[in-house]
Design a protein around this motif. Structure first.
Motif, PDB file in Angstrom:
ATOM      1  N   ARG A  62      25.225  39.502  21.730  1.00 36.91           N
ATOM      2  CA  ARG A  62      24.047  39.746  21.325  1.00 36.91           C
ATOM      3  C   ARG A  62      23.518  39.087  20.135  1.00 36.91           C
ATOM      4  NH1 ARG A  62      24.068  46.461  21.294  1.00 36.91           N
ATOM      5  NH2 ARG A  62      24.423  46.799  23.588  1.00 36.91           N
ATOM      6  N   TYR A  63      24.322  38.599  19.265  1.00 35.29           N
ATOM      7  CA  TYR A  63      23.944  37.955  17.938  1.00 35.29           C
ATOM      8  C   TYR A  63      24.395  36.626  17.829  1.00 35.29           C
ATOM      9  CZ  TYR A  63      22.835  43.059  17.534  1.00 35.29           C
ATOM     10  OH  TYR A  63      22.475  44.422  17.962  1.00 35.29           O
ATOM     11  N   SER A 209      18.623  46.769  11.339  1.00 38.41           N
ATOM     12  CA  SER A 209      19.772  47.807  11.433  1.00 38.41           C
ATOM     13  C   SER A 209      20.982  47.674  12.564  1.00 38.41           C
ATOM     14  CB  SER A 209      18.887  48.986  11.570  1.00 38.41           C
ATOM     15  OG  SER A 209      18.356  49.229  12.820  1.00 38.41           O
ATOM     16  N   GLU A 210      20.727  47.259  13.611  1.00 41.80           N
ATOM     17  CA  GLU A 210      21.563  47.081  14.720  1.00 41.80           C
ATOM     18  C   GLU A 210      22.738  46.306  14.415  1.00 41.80           C
ATOM     19  OE1 GLU A 210      20.121  46.393  18.522  1.00 41.80           O
ATOM     20  OE2 GLU A 210      18.743  48.190  18.641  1.00 41.80           O
ATOM     21  N   THR A 211      22.449  45.223  13.782  1.00 37.60           N
ATOM     22  CA  THR A 211      23.533  44.297  13.362  1.00 37.60           C
ATOM     23  C   THR A 211      24.481  44.857  12.299  1.00 37.60           C
ATOM     24  OG1 THR A 211      22.086  43.224  11.804  1.00 37.60           O
ATOM     25  CG2 THR A 211      22.180  42.290  13.800  1.00 37.60           C
ATOM     26  N   VAL A 213      25.128  48.187  12.427  1.00 35.94           N
ATOM     27  CA  VAL A 213      25.939  49.010  12.891  1.00 35.94           C
ATOM     28  C   VAL A 213      27.071  48.252  13.385  1.00 35.94           C
ATOM     29  CG1 VAL A 213      25.834  50.632  14.941  1.00 35.94           C
ATOM     30  CG2 VAL A 213      23.989  50.780  13.344  1.00 35.94           C
ATOM     31  N   VAL A 214      26.968  47.185  14.287  1.00 35.01           N
ATOM     32  CA  VAL A 214      27.794  46.248  15.027  1.00 35.01           C
ATOM     33  C   VAL A 214      28.914  45.898  13.964  1.00 35.01           C
ATOM     34  CG1 VAL A 214      28.295  44.279  16.184  1.00 35.01           C
ATOM     35  CG2 VAL A 214      26.153  45.782  16.752  1.00 35.01           C
ATOM     36  N   ASP A 288      28.330  45.246  26.448  1.00 36.22           N
ATOM     37  CA  ASP A 288      28.822  45.937  25.521  1.00 36.22           C
ATOM     38  C   ASP A 288      29.979  47.079  26.133  1.00 36.22           C
ATOM     39  OD1 ASP A 288      26.934  46.962  27.119  1.00 36.22           O
ATOM     40  OD2 ASP A 288      26.072  48.264  25.738  1.00 36.22           O
ATOM     41  N   GLN A 427      24.341  56.730  15.663  1.00 39.32           N
ATOM     42  CA  GLN A 427      24.639  55.701  16.807  1.00 39.32           C
ATOM     43  C   GLN A 427      25.772  56.589  17.779  1.00 39.32           C
ATOM     44  OE1 GLN A 427      23.195  53.096  17.516  1.00 39.32           O
ATOM     45  NE2 GLN A 427      22.064  53.417  15.807  1.00 39.32           N
TER      46      GLN A 427
END
Length: 428
Positions: A62-63, A209-211, A213-214, A288, A427
């Motif tokens: 994803r990143y 924010s998603e990064t 969380v990961v 995922d 999450q």
């Protein structure tokens, strides 16, 4: 006391003899460090379990290389935490659960044991499901029967520890760790990373924010509470108790080598997974889940690399579930002074995982839920460890100096903050 405990004590005596530690030679340069290696490699299996596989591949796909720094930082933290656990066991001759069992009143001991057992069960759940997924990917075995096979094989590994001593168990687990390493690192030979991107990923930063969380999930999956409990017990069983100062010095030196090398391998595996995903699977959805990651690897690299990846996943599940059951047994013995044969624990803790598989629950989501439980359990293992290793009453002259105490407090605060952020951001 059960017969297997007597057998274990006899094995400890054999291990001492095999290690051939000459305490009078502690001040000399030639010390047989290699003979003392092993406990950290067993604990390191917790750092390359199926939960780590899913988290690291998702981060890379994803990143890209953005979160490489998280794994590097997490591994450095893990080195410190696992060494502290080993140091506690070597100096005191007691495991972390045993010390807690001595210090806490009975009601608190039972409460602490219950949460530790939940953590151990959650760990075991993830590993059995991971092994079942691997068997499904490799041979098309239904998930339920894959879980049964994983449980049976892990039981065989535990019986090897029970009957033949800890060194045999360590060698079996180290062998599985090597298979895990080959299975997960081999893909980089077919898709080398962009080293400029890797260097860029060493700069601490997030992208929304998603990064965050990961990153929190990656860190939470790296510092495993059952590994913290277990390591102090592994070194005690491996080296015995009642050491002189000179022998403690040798064992601490050996433990440093043991921890650094074991977690270096585990860290390289995790980073390789992220780099593989970042170089070959960028922007691809569906990774995922472990099945999705396998499908992406299959489509990108072909059957050969995908098969090696699945074999690494299978080895990860088998080794991790064996270590998890071992940790659960030591936790119960230390806190409640109740000794349950490992094979009994293996069968009992296998039931929840098989029930979830039989009910048809989505396996990767079950892995995610187990990581949440583990994240809650981390501070309950870390904080007592920090308190004990700083205590003069517990550690004597070997207690942590003030600067190391400060570092461990910072590490604990970062881990707790990131794991709380993972839950607080809604999450799960």
């Amino acid at each position: 006391m059960p017969k297997w405990r007597f057998a274990q004590e006899e094995n400890i005596a054999d291990i001492k003899e095999e290690s051939a530690i000459d305490c009078e030679a502690a001040g000399k340069k030639k010390v047989r460090i290699v003979a003392l290696l092993g406990p950290a490699f067993v604990a390191a299996v917790a750092y390359v379990d199926p939960g780590n596989v899913a988290a690291n591949i998702t981060a890379g796909a994803r990143y890209g290389y953005l979160l490489v720094w998280v794994l590097v930082l997490a591994n450095l933290m893990a080195v410190l935490v696992q060494y502290e656990s080993a140091k506690l066991g070597i100096v005191t001759g007691r495991s972390l659960p045993e010390l807690l069992g001595d210090k806490l009143p009975k009601p608190w001991r039972i409460a602490f044991w219950l949460q530790a057992e939940v953590v151990a069960a959650a760990t075991d759940l993830a590993e059995v499901i991971g092994g079942a997924i691997a068997l499904y990917l490799l041979f098309g075995v239904p998930l339920f029967w894959g879980g049964v096979i994983t449980g049976v094989v892990s039981l065989i590994l535990l019986l090897a520890q029970n009957r033949n001593g800890q060194i045999v168990f360590e060698r079996l687990v180290i062998g599985l760790l090597l298979i895990i390493t080959l299975g997960f690192v081999s893909g980089l030979l077919f898709s080398p990373p962009d080293w400029g991107g890797v260097l860029g990923g060493m700069v601490p930063r997030f992208r929304g924010s998603e990064t965050i969380v990961v990153a929190a999930s990656m860190l939470g999956a790296t510092v495993m509470p059952h590994a913290i409990y277990l390591h102090s017990s592994l070194v005690k069983d491996r080296h015995g108790v009642g050491h002189s100062d000179s022998k403690i010095k040798v064992l601490l030196q050996a433990s440093k080598f043991d921890v650094v090398w074991a977690l270096l391998i585990a860290g390289c595996v995790n980073i390789a997974l992220l780099l593989l995903a970042a170089s070959a699977l960028p922007g691809k959805e569906g990774t995922d889940t472990i099945e999705g990651a396998y499908g992406a690897i299959l489509g990108t690299f072909g059957t050969g690399v995908a098969t090696v990846f699945a074999i690494g996943l299978l080895a990860s599940g088998l080794a991790s579930t064996s270590v998890g059951a071992y940790a659960g047994s030591e936790i119960m013995a230390g806190l409640l002074h109740i000794y349950v044969p490992l094979w009994v624990r293996r069968i009992v803790t296998l039931i929840p995982a098989l029930a979830i598989l039989a009910l048809g629950s989505e396996p990767t989501w079950s892995l995610v839920i187990s990581q949440v439980v583990l994240s809650v359990g981390i501070p309950l293992a870390l904080v007592p460890l920090i308190v004990f290793t700083r205590s003069r009453k517990v550690m004597g002259k070997w207690r942590d100096p003030w600067w190391l105490f400060v570092v461990t407090i910072i590490v604990a605060a970062l881990i707790i903050a990131l794991n709380l952020a993972l839950v607080a951001m809604g999450q799960f």
